[in-house]
Design a protein around this motif. Structure first.
Motif, mmCIF file in Angstrom:
data_model
loop_
_atom_site.group_PDB
_atom_site.id
_atom_site.type_symbol
_atom_site.label_atom_id
_atom_site.label_comp_id
_atom_site.label_asym_id
_atom_site.label_seq_id
_atom_site.Cartn_x
_atom_site.Cartn_y
_atom_site.Cartn_z
ATOM 1 N N HIS A 177 7.286 -12.257 2.397
ATOM 2 C CA HIS A 177 5.843 -12.064 2.391
ATOM 3 C C HIS A 177 5.431 -10.681 1.882
ATOM 4 O O HIS A 177 4.309 -10.498 1.444
ATOM 5 C CB HIS A 177 5.224 -12.374 3.760
ATOM 6 C CG HIS A 177 5.406 -11.282 4.760
ATOM 7 N ND1 HIS A 177 6.521 -11.165 5.537
ATOM 8 C CD2 HIS A 177 4.614 -10.237 5.102
ATOM 9 C CE1 HIS A 177 6.402 -10.104 6.313
ATOM 10 N NE2 HIS A 177 5.259 -9.523 6.073
ATOM 11 N N ASP A 178 6.366 -9.723 1.884
ATOM 12 C CA ASP A 178 6.033 -8.408 1.343
ATOM 13 C C ASP A 178 5.596 -8.509 -0.121
ATOM 14 O O ASP A 178 4.745 -7.748 -0.580
ATOM 15 C CB ASP A 178 7.244 -7.475 1.438
ATOM 16 C CG ASP A 178 7.029 -6.417 2.503
ATOM 17 O OD1 ASP A 178 6.163 -6.626 3.379
ATOM 18 O OD2 ASP A 178 7.718 -5.380 2.456
ATOM 19 N N GLN A 217 6.070 -1.346 16.787
ATOM 20 C CA GLN A 217 6.240 -2.363 17.830
ATOM 21 C C GLN A 217 7.719 -2.575 18.182
ATOM 22 O O GLN A 217 8.619 -2.209 17.418
ATOM 23 C CB GLN A 217 5.609 -3.676 17.396
ATOM 24 C CG GLN A 217 6.263 -4.262 16.181
ATOM 25 C CD GLN A 217 5.665 -5.607 15.760
ATOM 26 O OE1 GLN A 217 4.569 -5.938 16.146
ATOM 27 N NE2 GLN A 217 6.405 -6.343 14.963
ATOM 28 N N ASP A 235 16.712 -8.687 9.247
ATOM 29 C CA ASP A 235 15.299 -9.015 9.418
ATOM 30 C C ASP A 235 14.432 -8.359 8.341
ATOM 31 O O ASP A 235 13.498 -8.975 7.839
ATOM 32 C CB ASP A 235 14.853 -8.548 10.816
ATOM 33 C CG ASP A 235 13.439 -8.977 11.153
ATOM 34 O OD1 ASP A 235 13.120 -10.141 10.896
ATOM 35 O OD2 ASP A 235 12.664 -8.149 11.674
ATOM 36 N N HIS A 240 12.879 -7.418 2.618
ATOM 37 C CA HIS A 240 11.717 -6.604 2.239
ATOM 38 C C HIS A 240 12.136 -5.293 1.552
ATOM 39 O O HIS A 240 11.624 -4.949 0.494
ATOM 40 C CB HIS A 240 10.857 -6.256 3.454
ATOM 41 C CG HIS A 240 10.377 -7.455 4.224
ATOM 42 N ND1 HIS A 240 10.093 -8.657 3.648
ATOM 43 C CD2 HIS A 240 10.117 -7.623 5.540
ATOM 44 C CE1 HIS A 240 9.675 -9.515 4.573
ATOM 45 N NE2 HIS A 240 9.701 -8.905 5.734
ATOM 46 N N ARG A 344 3.515 2.473 12.348
ATOM 47 C CA ARG A 344 3.741 1.384 11.415
ATOM 48 C C ARG A 344 3.349 1.892 10.032
ATOM 49 O O ARG A 344 2.169 2.162 9.764
ATOM 50 C CB ARG A 344 2.868 0.191 11.797
ATOM 51 C CG ARG A 344 2.922 -0.950 10.802
ATOM 52 C CD ARG A 344 2.128 -2.142 11.322
ATOM 53 N NE ARG A 344 2.172 -3.242 10.386
ATOM 54 C CZ ARG A 344 1.154 -3.610 9.623
ATOM 55 N NH1 ARG A 344 0.009 -2.958 9.673
ATOM 56 N NH2 ARG A 344 1.286 -4.644 8.806
ATOM 57 N N GLN A 385 1.372 0.167 3.280
ATOM 58 C CA GLN A 385 0.487 -0.032 4.426
ATOM 59 C C GLN A 385 0.776 1.037 5.467
ATOM 60 O O GLN A 385 1.895 1.550 5.486
ATOM 61 C CB GLN A 385 0.674 -1.427 5.040
ATOM 62 C CG GLN A 385 2.069 -1.636 5.602
ATOM 63 C CD GLN A 385 2.361 -3.060 5.995
ATOM 64 O OE1 GLN A 385 1.717 -3.989 5.536
ATOM 65 N NE2 GLN A 385 3.333 -3.249 6.856
HETATM 66 C C1 BG6 Z 1 8.837 -9.879 9.185
HETATM 67 C C2 BG6 Z 1 9.885 -9.472 10.205
HETATM 68 O O1 BG6 Z 1 9.453 -10.414 8.051
HETATM 69 O O2 BG6 Z 1 8.077 -8.752 8.825
HETATM 70 C C3 BG6 Z 1 9.235 -8.828 11.403
HETATM 71 O O3 BG6 Z 1 10.596 -10.615 10.614
HETATM 72 C C4 BG6 Z 1 8.322 -7.705 10.981
HETATM 73 O O4 BG6 Z 1 10.211 -8.348 12.311
HETATM 74 C C5 BG6 Z 1 7.367 -8.183 9.903
HETATM 75 O O5 BG6 Z 1 7.606 -7.281 12.116
HETATM 76 C C6 BG6 Z 1 6.528 -7.048 9.364
HETATM 77 O O6 BG6 Z 1 5.541 -7.579 8.535
HETATM 78 P P1 BG6 Z 1 4.305 -6.712 8.084
HETATM 79 O O7 BG6 Z 1 3.597 -7.566 7.082
HETATM 80 O O8 BG6 Z 1 3.524 -6.422 9.314
HETATM 81 O O9 BG6 Z 1 4.872 -5.475 7.476
#
Ligand code: BG6
Length: 502
Positions: A177-178, A217, A235, A240, A344, A385
């Protein structure tokens, strides 16, 4: 169809993304959305749950009752045990009758938001039920797979080859999704849509590159069960972080098209090599321990829900890697990701070499202590981000009677330039699957190259009895060894989003 529709991903990301696509008229008219899962639930119960979820995720305030009624008229729920092929015949006839009612032709997208162990059985059951048309058939079926796609190289190859006997590569969408994030897509546009930066991005000018994907988190929302089987390397780093590395290091593609772009990313993954000969010298694992973070008493990883008290699972990983090609030879890439870090933030920081002569200095103070320091090296930062931005750090003359340098930042902030917010990654990616555009999805050879690179580290951390991740206090930037990874070369990690380091 969303398989695994009772899960967290469906509520937090998929349905809100589909709702926004519908609202902004990107979703084809008459599209039907069918949640599929094991639990007993009526259409109305599912609709209510999804309403609450979309409301919670909404960026634009309350969802109006009228709009929701219109959208949810095409939202259904079907109870299916995904590991019971017999139930797929019923699913098939249910889907066909919904399509017939709506006058739809039968172009279908299945989103596998399930436990990965169900990927192959579900696709097999779809195939046996006659729900997978030939990939050239205008009535297509495309299947999106959430990560993790395999848990090491061997299982990823096994899964790919199992799927390939039923699905053509054109029908498979492995999501990271990144890649759907606006700021990630902008890396290629910034690099190849401008002419002044690209000539500098190579071993002649770049000292090193840092990629940080930090999260504050821990194991919220019951994630412990999944995470303890996975860890930071699987993960986030394997997917990513390595994808970000590919985008920043790759050569310009011959054409801006899915396969050409993925060919270039693959070449980067194939030239990746460890930053030292012994694994422990280039790949550092950490695990957070209890600490006070702000006003909160943060638990240690081993005290989190569903985590064994003796778990050796890494919640942090830092690596020094090399991209052994003509452009990047000799330039270290430092990667890090972890849970329970101070904030984050995801960013790529490219640090350029020092000017050849130190003609200027400046006075820098911390509290009452001031010292004379040399020019800071230039830096180009892609902030993915939050506070999405691209910043260029340079030196300028501090106004006054002496030649003193002063570090300044030239910033492009998305929020200053564009009034509309950035689309959610899942909106873009779901739309791309509907359009049949796989540019932002990972191809099987890319995925296997990424697994091949991290596999020896996974083996070391998971099978060697002497292995223990190094503890770090929750709310800090990871273990000491991660600092040493850079300090041994006279470098230090950037502290993103601090006042000085904006
Ligand atoms: C996910 C991981 O692919 O990405 C999670 O499994 C992580 O552990 C998340 O928290 C982070 O996504 P984003 O879009 O908030 O950076």
């Amino acid at each position: 169809m969303i398989f695994g529709a009772s899960g967290d991903l469906t509520a937090r990301k998929l349905l809100p993304a589909l709702y926004t696509l519908w609202k902004t008229r990107f979703l084809p008219d008459k599209s039907q959305i069918i949640g599929v899962a094991r639990r007993e639930k009526t259409d109305d119960e599912f609709r209510q749950e999804m309403f609450d979820a979309c409301q919670q995720a909404s960026r634009t305030g309350e969802i109006s009752a009228d709009e929701w009624a219109e959208f949810s008229a095409n939202l259904y729920y079907k109870r299916v045990d995904l590991d019971d092929p017999e139930q797929f015949q019923k699913l098939k006839s249910d889907v066909e009758s919904l399509e017939a009612k709506a006058g739809l032709s039968g172009r279908r997208l299945v989103y596998m938001a399930t436990d990965p162990s169900l990927f192959l059985p579900s696709v097999t059951a779809l195939s046996e039920a006659g729900m997978i048309p030939d990939h050239t058939d205008p009535n297509w079926l495309r299947v999106v797979f959430e990560k993790p796609f395999g848990h090491d190289l061997e299982s990823a190859i096994e899964l790919s080859s199992g799927l390939k006997s039923m699905l053509h590569e054109d029908q498979i969408y492995r999501i990271d999704h990144d890649l759907g994030k606006e700021t990630v897509q902008n890396i290629l546009l910034f690099r190849f849509g401008n002419s002044i930066f690209e000539p500098l991005l190579n071993r002649n000018h770049v000292d090193h590159i840092e990629i940080t994907v930090a999260e504050s988190q821990g194991m919220e929302r019951g994630r412990g069960g999944y995470y303890d089987k996975s860890g930071a390397l699987r993960d986030v780093l394997q997917n990513h972080v390595l994808q970000l590395l590919c985008l920043i290091a790759m050569e310009p593609p011959a054409l801006f098209r899915g396969n050409e772009i993925r060919d270039e990313k693959l070449k980067v993954l194939q030239t990746l090599s460890p930053g030292a000969s012994k694994i422990d010298d280039w790949a550092i694992a950490g695990q957070y321990t209890a600490a006070k973070v702000g006003n909160e008493d943060a638990k240690g990883y081993r005290e989190e829900e569903r985590i064994p008290p003796d778990s050796t699972r890494e919640t942090f990983v830092a690596m020094e890697v090399a991209v052994d090609n003509w452009r990047w030879s000799g330039v270290p890439f430092y990667l890090r990701t972890g849970k329970r870090l101070p904030k984050r933030v995801s960013e790529i920081a490219i640090q350029f070499k020092h000017p050849p002569l130190n003609l200027f200095t400046t006075v820098e103070c911390e509290g009452d202590i001031c010292e004379l320091v040399e020019a800071r090296p230039n830096m180009l930062i892609f902030r993915i981000q939050p506070q999405e931005a691209i910043s260029l750090k340079t030196s300028t003359k501090r106004p006054g009677m002496q030649y003193q340098i002063h570090p300044v930042t030239m910033d492009f902030k998305y929020s200053d330039e564009f009034v509309t917010g950035l689309p959610e990654a899942y909106e873009r990616l779901l739309l791309d699957v509907l359009r049949g555009d796989s540019t932002l999805f990972t191809r099987s050879d890319e995925l296997e190259a990424a697994w091949a690179f991290v596999d020896p580290v996974l083996k070391r951390w998971e099978t060697e009895p002497d292995f223990q991740p190094e503890p770090y206090a929750a709310g800090t930037w990871g273990p000491k060894k991660a600092e040493e990874l850079l300090s041994k070369d006279g470098r230090e990690w950037r502290k993103p989003l601090t006042e000085k380091n904006g």
